[in-house]
Write a protein that holds these residues in place. Structure first.
Motif, mmCIF file in Angstrom:
data_model
loop_
_atom_site.group_PDB
_atom_site.id
_atom_site.type_symbol
_atom_site.label_atom_id
_atom_site.label_comp_id
_atom_site.label_asym_id
_atom_site.label_seq_id
_atom_site.Cartn_x
_atom_site.Cartn_y
_atom_site.Cartn_z
ATOM 1 N N UNK A 167 -70.634 134.756 5.652
ATOM 2 C CA UNK A 167 -69.474 134.675 4.737
ATOM 3 C C UNK A 167 -69.324 133.290 4.572
ATOM 4 N N UNK A 168 -68.620 132.904 3.065
ATOM 5 C CA UNK A 168 -68.514 131.761 2.886
ATOM 6 C C UNK A 168 -67.335 131.846 1.899
ATOM 7 N N UNK A 169 -66.309 130.711 1.966
ATOM 8 C CA UNK A 169 -65.412 130.512 1.015
ATOM 9 C C UNK A 169 -64.956 129.047 1.082
ATOM 10 N N UNK A 170 -64.117 128.504 0.201
ATOM 11 C CA UNK A 170 -63.618 127.203 -0.091
ATOM 12 C C UNK A 170 -62.312 127.134 0.574
ATOM 13 N N UNK A 171 -61.309 127.918 0.256
ATOM 14 C CA UNK A 171 -59.777 127.751 0.333
ATOM 15 C C UNK A 171 -59.339 129.440 0.514
ATOM 16 N N UNK A 172 -58.389 129.370 1.375
ATOM 17 C CA UNK A 172 -57.451 130.492 1.381
ATOM 18 C C UNK A 172 -56.126 130.264 0.981
ATOM 19 N N UNK A 173 -55.456 131.356 0.242
ATOM 20 C CA UNK A 173 -53.919 130.993 -0.283
ATOM 21 C C UNK A 173 -53.288 132.208 0.049
ATOM 22 N N UNK A 174 -52.133 132.098 0.491
ATOM 23 C CA UNK A 174 -51.266 133.285 0.757
ATOM 24 C C UNK A 174 -50.064 133.176 -0.033
ATOM 25 N N UNK A 175 -49.681 134.225 -0.760
ATOM 26 C CA UNK A 175 -48.182 133.995 -1.340
ATOM 27 C C UNK A 175 -47.345 135.331 -1.194
ATOM 28 N N UNK A 176 -46.259 135.238 -1.035
ATOM 29 C CA UNK A 176 -45.375 136.731 -1.200
ATOM 30 C C UNK A 176 -44.815 136.977 -2.444
ATOM 31 N N UNK A 177 -44.724 138.181 -2.969
ATOM 32 C CA UNK A 177 -44.149 138.574 -4.170
ATOM 33 C C UNK A 177 -42.859 138.356 -4.466
ATOM 34 N N UNK A 178 -41.921 138.197 -3.453
ATOM 35 C CA UNK A 178 -40.429 138.328 -3.642
ATOM 36 C C UNK A 178 -40.116 136.926 -2.881
ATOM 37 N N UNK A 179 -38.933 136.361 -3.451
ATOM 38 C CA UNK A 179 -38.171 135.260 -2.694
ATOM 39 C C UNK A 179 -39.054 134.041 -3.330
ATOM 40 N N UNK A 180 -38.518 132.847 -2.798
ATOM 41 C CA UNK A 180 -38.844 131.494 -3.494
ATOM 42 C C UNK A 180 -39.732 130.786 -2.649
ATOM 43 N N UNK A 181 -40.343 131.461 -1.533
ATOM 44 C CA UNK A 181 -41.264 130.917 -0.841
ATOM 45 C C UNK A 181 -42.500 130.258 -1.480
ATOM 46 N N UNK A 182 -42.856 129.148 -1.149
ATOM 47 C CA UNK A 182 -44.159 128.497 -1.823
ATOM 48 C C UNK A 182 -45.454 128.957 -1.250
ATOM 49 N N UNK A 183 -46.544 129.172 -2.163
ATOM 50 C CA UNK A 183 -47.817 129.442 -1.664
ATOM 51 C C UNK A 183 -48.395 128.529 -0.529
ATOM 52 N N UNK A 216 -56.972 143.632 6.208
ATOM 53 C CA UNK A 216 -55.903 143.614 6.911
ATOM 54 C C UNK A 216 -55.285 142.191 7.203
ATOM 55 N N UNK A 217 -54.210 141.877 6.869
ATOM 56 C CA UNK A 217 -53.501 140.564 7.268
ATOM 57 C C UNK A 217 -52.602 140.624 8.558
ATOM 58 N N UNK A 218 -52.648 139.783 9.376
ATOM 59 C CA UNK A 218 -51.575 139.753 10.648
ATOM 60 C C UNK A 218 -51.201 140.940 11.545
ATOM 61 N N UNK A 261 -47.850 145.505 -2.143
ATOM 62 C CA UNK A 261 -46.709 145.376 -3.025
ATOM 63 C C UNK A 261 -45.631 144.142 -2.730
ATOM 64 N N UNK A 262 -45.979 143.424 -1.482
ATOM 65 C CA UNK A 262 -45.086 142.415 -1.145
ATOM 66 C C UNK A 262 -45.734 141.122 -1.081
ATOM 67 N N UNK A 263 -47.135 141.089 -1.079
ATOM 68 C CA UNK A 263 -47.661 139.972 -0.966
ATOM 69 C C UNK A 263 -49.229 139.872 -1.387
ATOM 70 N N UNK A 264 -49.791 138.651 -1.773
ATOM 71 C CA UNK A 264 -51.254 138.850 -2.132
ATOM 72 C C UNK A 264 -52.021 137.502 -1.500
ATOM 73 N N UNK A 265 -53.212 137.859 -1.248
ATOM 74 C CA UNK A 265 -54.104 136.880 -0.769
ATOM 75 C C UNK A 265 -55.234 136.402 -1.568
ATOM 76 N N UNK A 266 -55.736 135.371 -1.543
ATOM 77 C CA UNK A 266 -56.731 134.685 -2.367
ATOM 78 C C UNK A 266 -57.786 133.961 -1.741
ATOM 79 N N UNK A 267 -58.731 134.230 -2.186
ATOM 80 C CA UNK A 267 -60.000 133.486 -1.586
ATOM 81 C C UNK A 267 -60.705 132.824 -2.575
ATOM 82 N N UNK A 268 -60.890 131.463 -2.574
ATOM 83 C CA UNK A 268 -61.732 130.651 -3.666
ATOM 84 C C UNK A 268 -63.152 130.584 -3.238
#
Length: 425
Positions: free
Chosen positions: A239-255, A302-304, A338-345
């Protein structure tokens, strides 16, 4: 008029590139609104249509599939009968193309209630505290029988809600389409080595330190640089990737961004047809559950340790491969709920159910047989085609104007009579 055509083409092109259009049904107590079947509705138009069939005391229940396309409605059959037998008999409004209907309804209605039901469980008695819309999220469809079970569940649940609350309308739609035509060559084979492989060859020459508490794993890049790719190796996975990004769909929380070098990888529960891969960093734990059937492997996320009975993660592009030596690659892999999204670059993954021992002097390489998440018609290709269309239109217009130029074929003779040219000539 020519500018108008260009504007309409640009709008249609933007919708083709960015929009995820899915079918939708509206049915219930009121008479349906009959619209042209092929008419496309954006999110706001769809919300307006739904609200036009509901009063202030009407309960709106939205049955949500994760994936549904027009092809599923027409091709899904059981014993020569459609999988949607109850829906077929119902008076309904059918829309073949609606852009993001679920997100539009979520944003349009303030107070709302959401539940998740499975095929083997009926809709329990639901209590409301001022909510006027209920979202019922259905199980993922893995076989045609699942659509039939959903059809029966929707019919039974609607009857139950109508008996309890009287005025109820229902919506049946999905979040993503099952078929994406821009990805018709999604499983193409790459014949060029990935940059990840070059890094895997360079690492043994520059690093002599033993791995830290990871006897089955080697991290290629430890420099805190998001442009570098980290390669994780195990006898059952690469497995290989550069960066993992976590974000929530609701609220003002930063990625939240985490470099791949901060993760550790462990492989567990390895059998002939399944294995689990755990990526762990401070505050983040991502589990990839891989299973293989009939020569095709697929991956769920699955996340956390999230509760899958209430929320499930779904990749925008299925993480799949064919055979034991097939890998999957994606420049930006999005996994969302429906509440969050993950991103692998810079993501690339290849399971190995047979288990290949790692040679410290010769790191493993990804297979040349790679499934790419980018379809043939990428946004760049669409943009190039759009520019070509404009240039060809200008060239065609210019050539047509030049061909319409006519030179004089008669000249006035000062010694003769004056030439008279009729308007028709």
């Amino acid at each position: 008029m020519f500018k108008l055509y260009l504007a309409l083409f640009a709008v249609a092109l933007a919708a083709q590139i960015n929009g995820e259009n899915v079918p939708a049904f509206i049915f219930g107590n009121k008479s349906p609104t009959f619209l042209p079947t092929l008419q496309h509705l954006n999110g706001d138009e769809f919300v307006t249509l739904v609200k036009s069939q509901a009063d202030k005391d009407t309960l709106t229940v939205v049955f949500v599939e994760n994936k549904l396309s027009v092809e599923d409605l027409s091709q899904c059959k059981l014993n020569t009968k459609t999988c949607f037998e109850n829906l077929r008999k119902t008076d309904k409004t059918y829309l073949s193309s609606v852009e993001h209907p679920v997100d539009s309804l979520i944003n349009a209605f303030g107070k709302q209630k959401s539940i998740t039901v499975t095929n083997d469980n009926d809709l329990k008695e639901v209590t409301f505290n001022g909510e006027k819309i209920l979202f019922v999220y259905l199980d993922d469809v893995e076989r045609p029988e699942d659509y039939s079970e959903h059809d029966k569940l929707i019919s039974k649940s609607l009857e139950q809600l109508q008996s309890q609350y009287g005025d109820v309308i229902a919506v049946y739609t999905s979040i993503h389409p099952t078929f994406k035509y821009s990805e018709s060559i999604k499983h193409k084979v790459k014949r060029e080595a990935e940059p990840v492989e070059e890094k895997a060859e360079e690492e043994p020459k520059s690093t002599a330190a033993p791995p830290k508490q990871k006897p089955k794993q080697q991290e290629e890049d430890v420099t805190p640089d998001e442009t570098l790719t980290t390669v994780f190796q195990d006898k059952n996975a690469l497995l290989a990737f550069k960066k993992f990004i976590y974000a929530e769909r609701s609220g003002d929380a930063a990625d939240v961004e985490v470099l791949a070098s901060e993760f550790t990888m462990t492989v567990s529960n390895v059998t002939e047809s399944e294995l689990a891969i755990t990526l762990q960093a401070p505050g983040h734990k991502v589990v990839l559950q891989v299973s293989i059937s009939a020569g095709t492997w697929q991956t769920s996320f699955r996340y956390n340790d999230m509760d899958e009975s209430k929320e499930k993660l779904h990749p925008r592009t299925a993480v799949v491969g064919y055979g034991y030596t097939h890998s999957f690659g994606c420049g930006d892999l999005y996994v969302e709920s429906f509440t969050r999204h993950l991103r692998f670059t810079g993501f690339q993954f290849q399971p190995d159910f047979e288990g290949t021992e790692i040679d410290p002097n010769e790191p493993r390489k990804f297979s040349e047989n790679v499934s790419d998440c980018v379809g043939f018609f990428s946004p760049g290709i669409w943009g190039a085609l759009f520019v070509i269309f404009i240039m060809v239109s200008i060239l065609t217009y210019g050539i047509s104007m030049m061909m319409d130029i006519r030179t004089m074929d008669k000249f006035d003779d000062p010694k003769g009579k004056t030439i008279i040219i009729n308007a028709a000539e």
